[in-house]
Motif scaffolding. Structure first.
Motif, PDB file in Angstrom:
ATOM      1  N   ARG A 126       0.847  -1.174  -0.011  1.00  0.00           N
ATOM      2  CA  ARG A 126      -0.027  -0.028  -0.078  1.00  0.00           C
ATOM      3  C   ARG A 126       0.697   1.453  -0.131  1.00  0.00           C
ATOM      4  O   ARG A 126       1.787   1.343   0.607  1.00  0.00           O
ATOM      5  CB  ARG A 126      -0.947   0.126   1.178  1.00  0.00           C
TER       6      ARG A 126
ATOM      7  N   VAL B  84       1.117   4.583   1.723  1.00  0.00           N
ATOM      8  CA  VAL B  84       0.635   5.333   2.836  1.00  0.00           C
ATOM      9  C   VAL B  84       0.250   6.788   2.301  1.00  0.00           C
ATOM     10  O   VAL B  84      -0.659   7.404   2.530  1.00  0.00           O
ATOM     11  CB  VAL B  84       1.509   5.125   3.916  1.00  0.00           C
TER      12      VAL B  84
ATOM     13  N   THR C  72       5.763   7.455   2.131  1.00  0.00           N
ATOM     14  CA  THR C  72       5.903   6.233   2.949  1.00  0.00           C
ATOM     15  C   THR C  72       4.969   5.142   2.215  1.00  0.00           C
ATOM     16  O   THR C  72       3.930   5.376   1.562  1.00  0.00           O
ATOM     17  CB  THR C  72       4.942   6.561   4.255  1.00  0.00           C
ATOM     18  N   LEU C  73       5.710   3.979   2.404  1.00  0.00           N
ATOM     19  CA  LEU C  73       5.070   2.828   1.803  1.00  0.00           C
ATOM     20  C   LEU C  73       4.889   1.666   2.648  1.00  0.00           C
ATOM     21  O   LEU C  73       5.666   1.553   3.771  1.00  0.00           O
ATOM     22  CB  LEU C  73       5.840   2.160   0.569  1.00  0.00           C
ATOM     23  N   LEU C  74       3.985   0.839   2.485  1.00  0.00           N
ATOM     24  CA  LEU C  74       4.019  -0.316   3.326  1.00  0.00           C
ATOM     25  C   LEU C  74       4.286  -1.447   2.263  1.00  0.00           C
ATOM     26  O   LEU C  74       3.817  -1.635   1.265  1.00  0.00           O
ATOM     27  CB  LEU C  74       2.394  -0.571   3.784  1.00  0.00           C
TER      28      LEU C  74
ATOM     29  N   ARG D   8       5.775  -7.811   6.839  1.00  0.00           N
ATOM     30  CA  ARG D   8       5.172  -6.334   6.631  1.00  0.00           C
ATOM     31  C   ARG D   8       6.297  -5.190   7.251  1.00  0.00           C
ATOM     32  O   ARG D   8       6.417  -5.423   8.261  1.00  0.00           O
ATOM     33  CB  ARG D   8       3.847  -6.006   6.663  1.00  0.00           C
ATOM     34  N   GLU D   9       6.635  -4.180   6.551  1.00  0.00           N
ATOM     35  CA  GLU D   9       7.354  -3.213   7.048  1.00  0.00           C
ATOM     36  C   GLU D   9       7.112  -2.102   6.229  1.00  0.00           C
ATOM     37  O   GLU D   9       6.478  -1.742   5.353  1.00  0.00           O
ATOM     38  CB  GLU D   9       8.782  -3.412   6.574  1.00  0.00           C
ATOM     39  N   ARG D  10       7.020  -0.927   7.074  1.00  0.00           N
ATOM     40  CA  ARG D  10       6.645   0.608   6.547  1.00  0.00           C
ATOM     41  C   ARG D  10       8.115   1.175   6.348  1.00  0.00           C
ATOM     42  O   ARG D  10       9.006   0.907   6.862  1.00  0.00           O
ATOM     43  CB  ARG D  10       6.152   1.493   7.803  1.00  0.00           C
TER      44      ARG D  10
ATOM     45  N   ARG E   8       9.894   4.567   4.955  1.00  0.00           N
ATOM     46  CA  ARG E   8      10.100   6.012   4.626  1.00  0.00           C
ATOM     47  C   ARG E   8      10.969   6.191   3.796  1.00  0.00           C
ATOM     48  O   ARG E   8      12.269   5.866   3.944  1.00  0.00           O
ATOM     49  CB  ARG E   8      10.549   6.610   6.106  1.00  0.00           C
TER      50      ARG E   8
ATOM     51  N   THR F 186       0.562  11.919  -2.792  1.00  0.00           N
ATOM     52  CA  THR F 186       0.117  10.624  -2.604  1.00  0.00           C
ATOM     53  C   THR F 186      -0.288   9.763  -3.856  1.00  0.00           C
ATOM     54  O   THR F 186       0.359   8.576  -4.235  1.00  0.00           O
ATOM     55  CB  THR F 186      -0.924  10.306  -1.779  1.00  0.00           C
TER      56      THR F 186
ATOM     57  N   ARG G 296      16.613   2.600  10.742  1.00  0.00           N
ATOM     58  CA  ARG G 296      15.196   2.930  10.806  1.00  0.00           C
ATOM     59  C   ARG G 296      15.066   4.674  11.656  1.00  0.00           C
ATOM     60  O   ARG G 296      15.861   5.229  12.151  1.00  0.00           O
ATOM     61  CB  ARG G 296      14.505   2.028  11.874  1.00  0.00           C
TER      62      ARG G 296
ATOM     63  N   ARG H 246      10.366   2.941  11.047  1.00  0.00           N
ATOM     64  CA  ARG H 246      10.222   2.735   9.721  1.00  0.00           C
ATOM     65  C   ARG H 246      11.656   2.484   8.989  1.00  0.00           C
ATOM     66  O   ARG H 246      12.436   3.209   9.517  1.00  0.00           O
ATOM     67  CB  ARG H 246       9.331   3.747   8.932  1.00  0.00           C
TER      68      ARG H 246
END
Length: 203
Positions: free
Chosen positions: A73, A75, A79-81, A88-90, A92, A116, A141, A146
């Motif tokens: 996704r 975000v 920022t991505l998921l 899963r990781e977020r 930046r 976005t 991180r 993130r």
């Protein structure tokens, strides 16, 4: 004994290094045989420092290497998921900052939704498969846990940081870090400002 001709002397001179190499090799073989007769040798102890050094180098290379992931996704604009082998990781995106759209207690900022959408278009063009790349100047991180990474296409082309800055969707944000791509991103930002692209002309 008869004297050697000049041609023969030259042959001997050229062949001497090869002969010495053969003798040295035979000496090693003989020495190895003697070691075997002396009993077992603790090779691990003899080469422990070298062995652990190789392990450290291998681990470092693995951590520093690029990682191909699937984007689950977008975000917001920076920022991505993503889904990695570990879950899963977020992420930046390194080197940029886009207007807020989802920060608690902060209203949606000018050109945030457009940033976005720009990130989502770029991810769609990559068919959701991207490559994450570290920068030695940045921590692994951020304060929110993130991953800090450049997000690059797997098949070549412009990375997400460059796309967002060039289109006027993001400003350059290094947070005091001497990032590898900082110079290129600053040049892209100056060009976007001069052309009043994106947020620079709308906000």
């Amino acid at each position: 004994m008869s004297r050697l001709s000049p041609r023969a002397r030259r042959a001997v001179r050229l062949g001497a290094p090869a002969l010495l190499a053969v003798v040295a090799a035979l000496a090693v073989v003989i020495a190895a045989g003697r070691i075997d007769r002396l009993g077992p040798v603790d090779v691990t102890a003899l080469h422990a420092d070298r062995w652990w050094g190789d392990v450290d180098d291998a681990v470092g290379d693995a951590l520093a290497g690029d990682q191909e992931v699937r984007v689950v996704r977008v975000v917001d604009g920076d920022t991505l998921l993503v889904r990695t082998d570990d879950g899963r990781e977020r992420v930046r995106v390194l080197g940029i900052d886009t207007p807020e759209t989802r920060k608690e207690g902060t209203p949606v900022q000018c050109f945030g939704p457009e940033a976005t959408r720009s990130a989502r278009r770029w991810v769609d063009e990559q068919r959701s498969r991207v490559t994450l790349a570290r920068d030695d100047a940045a921590p692994d991180r951020d304060g929110f846990g993130r991953l800090l990474r450049y997000v690059r296409p797997t098949r070549g082309g412009r990375d997400l940081s460059t796309v967002q800055v060039s289109g006027g969707y993001a400003r350059v944000a290094a947070y005091g870090q001497d990032l590898e791509e900082l110079g290129a991103l600053r040049r892209a930002e100056r060009a976007a400002r001069r052309a009043d692209r994106g947020r620079w002309g709308a906000c």
